[in-house]
Design a protein around this motif. Structure first.
Motif, PDB file in Angstrom:
ATOM      1  N   ASP A 152       0.819  -1.202   0.000  1.00  0.00           N
ATOM      2  CA  ASP A 152       0.000   0.000   0.000  1.00  0.00           C
ATOM      3  C   ASP A 152       0.856   1.257   0.000  1.00  0.00           C
ATOM      4  O   ASP A 152       1.982   1.276   0.497  1.00  0.00           O
ATOM      5  CB  ASP A 152      -0.933   0.005   1.213  1.00  0.00           C
ATOM      6  CG  ASP A 152      -2.361   0.294   0.815  1.00  0.00           C
ATOM      7  OD1 ASP A 152      -2.604   0.663  -0.350  1.00  0.00           O
ATOM      8  OD2 ASP A 152      -3.244   0.152   1.670  1.00  0.00           O
ATOM      9  N   GLN A 174      -5.267   0.552  -1.167  1.00  0.00           N
ATOM     10  CA  GLN A 174      -6.159   1.232  -0.229  1.00  0.00           C
ATOM     11  C   GLN A 174      -5.866   2.736  -0.197  1.00  0.00           C
ATOM     12  O   GLN A 174      -6.766   3.534  -0.092  1.00  0.00           O
ATOM     13  CB  GLN A 174      -5.990   0.671   1.194  1.00  0.00           C
ATOM     14  CG  GLN A 174      -6.236  -0.821   1.288  1.00  0.00           C
ATOM     15  CD  GLN A 174      -7.669  -1.166   0.983  1.00  0.00           C
ATOM     16  OE1 GLN A 174      -8.584  -0.714   1.653  1.00  0.00           O
ATOM     17  NE2 GLN A 174      -7.871  -1.964  -0.035  1.00  0.00           N
ATOM     18  N   PRO A 217      -7.107   8.142   0.101  1.00  0.00           N
ATOM     19  CA  PRO A 217      -7.640   6.929  -0.503  1.00  0.00           C
ATOM     20  C   PRO A 217      -7.355   6.914  -2.004  1.00  0.00           C
ATOM     21  O   PRO A 217      -7.425   7.951  -2.665  1.00  0.00           O
ATOM     22  CB  PRO A 217      -9.146   7.030  -0.245  1.00  0.00           C
ATOM     23  CG  PRO A 217      -9.283   7.980   0.896  1.00  0.00           C
ATOM     24  CD  PRO A 217      -8.140   8.949   0.766  1.00  0.00           C
ATOM     25  N   GLN A 277      -4.380  -6.263   4.827  1.00  0.00           N
ATOM     26  CA  GLN A 277      -5.577  -7.069   4.595  1.00  0.00           C
ATOM     27  C   GLN A 277      -5.277  -8.566   4.485  1.00  0.00           C
ATOM     28  O   GLN A 277      -6.035  -9.300   3.866  1.00  0.00           O
ATOM     29  CB  GLN A 277      -6.274  -6.611   3.315  1.00  0.00           C
ATOM     30  CG  GLN A 277      -6.780  -5.192   3.367  1.00  0.00           C
ATOM     31  CD  GLN A 277      -7.380  -4.793   2.044  1.00  0.00           C
ATOM     32  OE1 GLN A 277      -6.735  -4.841   1.011  1.00  0.00           O
ATOM     33  NE2 GLN A 277      -8.648  -4.409   2.085  1.00  0.00           N
TER      34      GLN A 277
END
Length: 169
Positions: free
Chosen positions: A109, A117, A130, A151
């Motif tokens: 990320d 994300q 975002p 995640q």
């Protein structure tokens, strides 16, 4: 058939991030999948010819989908436009996922390539927002499930559910 997983090389311990570091996040499950030959390790940015280390790069006032459609650009902290390199990186990630028969990807990320994300705001201010990077956007557009390193539990659940659906018993 067991799903395979495309994984950012930096998450597997390779020093390939823009600053020459890694973000190893090997869980027992990832290690087991790797031993079973179900992990395809890939760094889109290196595959596209970018060096390590390299200047930080950010998507300017948009996200990866916009960049892939030619409506936005990616610039380095030096001001150099590197959009074409990152677009190539996204296509190479998609090729690696398809060739490797990956149904999902675990990406880093924040990256202008792999962010799924969040990404940075394009001003090199350290401000997150975002959004998705170019590879994450392209992979999703082609039906590959994309997860960030935050995640992993959701990824494990996705992999287990997809295997249950494929199991004829």
């Amino acid at each position: 058939m067991k799903n395979k997983l495309l994984v950012s090389a930096c998450l597997m311990g390779f020093n390939v991030r823009y600053n020459g570091s890694q973000k190893a996040n090997l869980t027992a499950r990832l290690e087991r999948w790797q031993r079973a030959g179900r992990v395809v390790i890939h760094c889109p940015e290196l595959a596209a010819g970018l060096e390590t280390p390299r200047p930080a790069a950010e998507i300017v006032a948009a996200d990866g989908s916009d960049v892939m459609r030619g409506r936005a650009r990616i610039v380095e902290s030096t001001g150099q436009d590197v959009t074409a390199h990152y677009q190539l990186a996204a296509w190479l990630a998609l090729n690696a996922a398809i060739t490797g028969q990956c149904g999902a990807a675990l990406l880093t990320d924040g990256s202008p390539t792999c962010g799924s994300q969040f990404i940075y705001d394009g001003r090199f201010s350290g401000t997150r927002r975002p959004g998705t990077g170019v590879a994450a956007a392209l992979l999703r557009e082609h039906g590959i499930a994309v997860f960030s390193e935050q995640q992993i539990p959701a990824l494990i659940k996705w992999m287990e559910q997809s295997e249950e659906q494929d199991d004829p018993v």
